[in-house]
Structures are given as C-alpha cells and as structure tokens.
Write a protein that holds these residues in place. Structure first.
Motif, short mmCIF file in Angstrom:
data_model
loop_
_atom_site.label_atom_id
_atom_site.label_comp_id
_atom_site.label_asym_id
_atom_site.label_seq_id
_atom_site.Cartn_x
_atom_site.Cartn_y
_atom_site.Cartn_z
N GLU A 110 70.49 10.63 8.43
CA GLU A 110 70.57 9.53 7.49
C GLU A 110 71.68 8.58 7.91
OE1 GLU A 110 70.89 10.71 3.43
OE2 GLU A 110 69.33 12.23 3.60
N ARG A 111 71.52 7.33 7.50
CA ARG A 111 72.51 6.31 7.82
C ARG A 111 73.18 5.87 6.52
NH1 ARG A 111 69.95 1.77 11.21
NH2 ARG A 111 70.95 2.75 13.00
N ALA A 112 74.50 5.79 6.52
CA ALA A 112 75.23 5.35 5.33
C ALA A 112 74.89 3.90 5.03
CB ALA A 112 76.73 5.52 5.54
N ILE A 113 74.54 3.61 3.77
CA ILE A 113 74.18 2.25 3.38
C ILE A 113 74.76 1.94 2.01
CG2 ILE A 113 72.07 2.02 4.75
CD1 ILE A 113 70.49 2.90 2.34
N LYS A 114 74.87 0.65 1.73
CA LYS A 114 75.40 0.18 0.45
C LYS A 114 74.49 -0.91 -0.08
CE LYS A 114 79.41 -2.18 -1.56
NZ LYS A 114 80.73 -2.82 -1.27
N LEU A 115 74.12 -0.83 -1.36
CA LEU A 115 73.29 -1.85 -1.99
C LEU A 115 74.12 -3.10 -2.25
CD1 LEU A 115 70.34 -2.03 -3.25
CD2 LEU A 115 71.47 -1.65 -5.44
N ILE A 116 73.59 -4.27 -1.86
CA ILE A 116 74.29 -5.53 -2.12
C ILE A 116 73.30 -6.53 -2.72
CG2 ILE A 116 75.93 -5.20 -0.23
CD1 ILE A 116 74.27 -7.27 1.37
N GLU A 117 73.84 -7.58 -3.34
CA GLU A 117 73.00 -8.67 -3.86
C GLU A 117 73.22 -9.92 -3.03
OE1 GLU A 117 73.00 -11.32 -7.86
OE2 GLU A 117 72.61 -9.17 -8.19
N THR A 118 72.13 -10.54 -2.57
CA THR A 118 72.21 -11.75 -1.75
C THR A 118 72.18 -12.99 -2.65
OG1 THR A 118 69.81 -11.85 -1.40
CG2 THR A 118 71.12 -10.55 0.16
N GLU A 119 72.33 -14.16 -2.04
CA GLU A 119 72.55 -15.38 -2.81
C GLU A 119 71.37 -15.80 -3.69
OE1 GLU A 119 73.88 -18.47 -0.22
OE2 GLU A 119 75.83 -17.52 0.17
N ASP A 120 70.15 -15.36 -3.36
CA ASP A 120 69.02 -15.71 -4.22
C ASP A 120 68.80 -14.67 -5.32
OD1 ASP A 120 67.87 -13.58 -2.89
OD2 ASP A 120 66.18 -14.72 -2.06
N GLY A 121 69.73 -13.72 -5.42
CA GLY A 121 69.64 -12.69 -6.45
C GLY A 121 68.93 -11.43 -6.02
N SER A 122 68.27 -11.46 -4.85
CA SER A 122 67.54 -10.28 -4.38
C SER A 122 68.47 -9.34 -3.62
CB SER A 122 66.37 -10.69 -3.49
OG SER A 122 66.81 -11.38 -2.34
N HIS A 123 68.13 -8.07 -3.67
CA HIS A 123 68.95 -7.04 -3.04
C HIS A 123 68.73 -6.97 -1.52
CE1 HIS A 123 69.46 -4.56 -6.99
NE2 HIS A 123 70.46 -5.39 -6.79
N SER A 124 69.74 -6.47 -0.86
CA SER A 124 69.63 -6.05 0.53
C SER A 124 70.50 -4.81 0.68
CB SER A 124 70.07 -7.15 1.49
OG SER A 124 69.82 -6.75 2.84
N LEU A 125 70.60 -4.32 1.90
CA LEU A 125 71.42 -3.14 2.18
C LEU A 125 72.41 -3.47 3.29
CD1 LEU A 125 68.61 -0.42 2.17
CD2 LEU A 125 70.15 -1.01 0.29
N TYR A 126 73.62 -2.95 3.13
CA TYR A 126 74.66 -3.13 4.13
C TYR A 126 74.89 -1.81 4.85
CZ TYR A 126 79.37 -3.66 6.10
OH TYR A 126 80.45 -3.66 6.94
N VAL A 127 74.96 -1.86 6.19
CA VAL A 127 75.16 -0.67 7.02
C VAL A 127 76.56 -0.73 7.61
CG1 VAL A 127 74.28 0.71 8.93
CG2 VAL A 127 72.71 -0.72 7.60
N PRO A 128 77.52 0.01 7.06
CA PRO A 128 78.89 -0.02 7.59
C PRO A 128 78.98 0.34 9.07
CG PRO A 128 78.84 1.06 5.45
CD PRO A 128 77.41 0.87 5.87
N GLU A 129 78.16 1.29 9.50
CA GLU A 129 78.19 1.74 10.90
C GLU A 129 77.96 0.57 11.87
OE1 GLU A 129 75.26 4.37 13.81
OE2 GLU A 129 75.11 4.59 11.64
N LEU A 130 77.10 -0.38 11.48
CA LEU A 130 76.78 -1.52 12.33
C LEU A 130 77.46 -2.80 11.86
CD1 LEU A 130 72.91 -0.95 12.69
CD2 LEU A 130 74.68 -0.37 14.35
#
Length: 229
Positions: free
Chosen positions: A2-22
């Motif tokens: 598994e890859r460590a990820i964090k849920l984030i909100e982008t400027e249009d209000g939709s979610h994305s995921l952030y990968v600290p490793e990269l």
C-alpha cells in the motif's frame, strides 16, 4: 504493498489524493473534476467521438485508475450517450474502501449524482477480470504496471500517470511506443502533460502531436493522433 495517501480538496471543491512518498497529487490542485473533464473528455473522448460517430463500441485504455474519477465519468458518458465503452485500466496501487468512499465526486455535479452507486461498483469490481458495470460500460482493470500489462487495440488513451518529474519511467520512449502501438489508426492519446520532451517522444513513436489549451491552472496539454495510413 500500500502507498501512504492523504485526502485533499482541490480548488473546484472536488477531492484528490496526495502521495507524500512522491510529493505528488493524483489530480491538479486547481480542480480534479475540471481537469478530468477538460483533458480526457472535452479534448479526448468527446473529440474522438465527434470524428467517429458510428464506431461502436469505443475502446479506451487508461494509464492510472487512481481515484476512479476518469473511469466513472466515462461510465456516465456511455450511459448518457447510449454508446458502449470497453474500458481497460491499470493501477498497481489500488486505494482502499475507506478512502474511495470519502471521495465527493457525486456532490460536484448534481446532474450525475445518481451514478454514485456505479462509482462504488468500479472500485468493487474484481481486479484482473473484465465484465459489465452498467449496460453501456464494460471494464477490465488490471492490478499491474504499464511495463507488465497486456494491451489490446484501443481508440482513445487516457494517459494519466504521475508527472514525468515524479515517475519518469512511465514516460520512457519504450513505454510510450508500447502504448502507441496499441492505438488503432485514427485513434488518439490525451494527457495533461505538456512537457517538450514528451511531445518529441510521442512524435518519434508515431503520433501527430497537438498542443492544446490546458485545464484551469495549466497553460497547455497534449493530444496525439495516430495517422490513418
């Protein structure tokens, strides 16, 4: 793995995921939903279908299933247009249920929010198998890498890998050649990336490269067209 990820909100209000490793996100900070619609549909699937309205089913290959946003929007497109899609996607690091059930794409456009159940089905579908998700959308998702995947003839490629600066191996000329070899004559490849080296490499492996206006927050994007002859 598994890859460590964090849920984030982008400027249009939709979610994305952030990968600290990269130190990288799955989508643009300027709007995950807007980026997907602009790159992969406005200049991708919609463009292709305008020029090939009678070819059915349409075959799509996606590099990077990720959050499932592109696949879900393709499913919605297929159902709304009543055009069958055969969708092949790969993802070596699938996200867990506790993550994808938090994604808020159904709330971004209420006109398609009733397709949320189909979004869950995309994630729940068995890996390395194919089958119908809805009447017009048939999907095969492989838990593998671009290096290892077996490709099928395809009409439209959604090249949605992480940026070349983060995962240069995915943008190597030999892998681009592998993908382009699978594109049917007249087919296209679209990507958010507009790097000069990628343009040159795509041209060298057989595509006619177009530089197009990018999604919000990005000046340019790429579309490559495979010649008919």
């Amino acid at each position: 793995m598994e890859r460590a990820i964090k849920l984030i909100e982008t400027e249009d209000g939709s979610h994305s995921l952030y990968v600290p490793e990269l130190d990288e996100t799955y989508h643009s900070f300027h709007g995950a939903y807007r980026e997907s619609i602009h790159v992969f549909f406005l200049y991708g699937l919609d463009h292709w279908f305008t020029h090939h309205p009678h070819q059915k089913p349409i075959r799509i290959f996606e590099v990077g299933f990720g959050t499932g946003l592109n696949a879900w929007l393709a499913l919605v497109w297929a159902e709304q247009n009543k055009v069958p899609l055969l969708y092949h996607t790969i993802e070596p690091f699938p996200i867990e249920k506790e993550v994808y059930t938090q994604l808020n794409y159904k709330n971004i456009n209420t006109d398609i929010s009733h397709y949320q159940g189909a979004f869950d089905k995309l994630h729940e579908a068995a890996w390395d198998q194919g089958g119908p998700i809805t009447p017009y959308f048939n999907m095969k998702k492989d838990k593998t890498t671009l290096e290892e995947v077996q490709l099928y003839p395809t009409d439209v490629v959604f090249f949605d890998a992480f940026a070349p600066s983060k995962q240069p191996e995915l943008w190597s000329k030999n892998l681009l050649q592998k993908v382009v070899d699978a594109i049917n004559p007249g087919g296209i490849l679209v990507t958010y990336c507009a790097k000069g080296q990628v343009k040159r490499d795509l041209a060298e492996v057989g595509l006619k490269v177009e530089t197009l206006p990018g999604p919000p927050g990005k000046k340019e994007m790429i579309r490559g067209v495979k010649p008919l002859d």
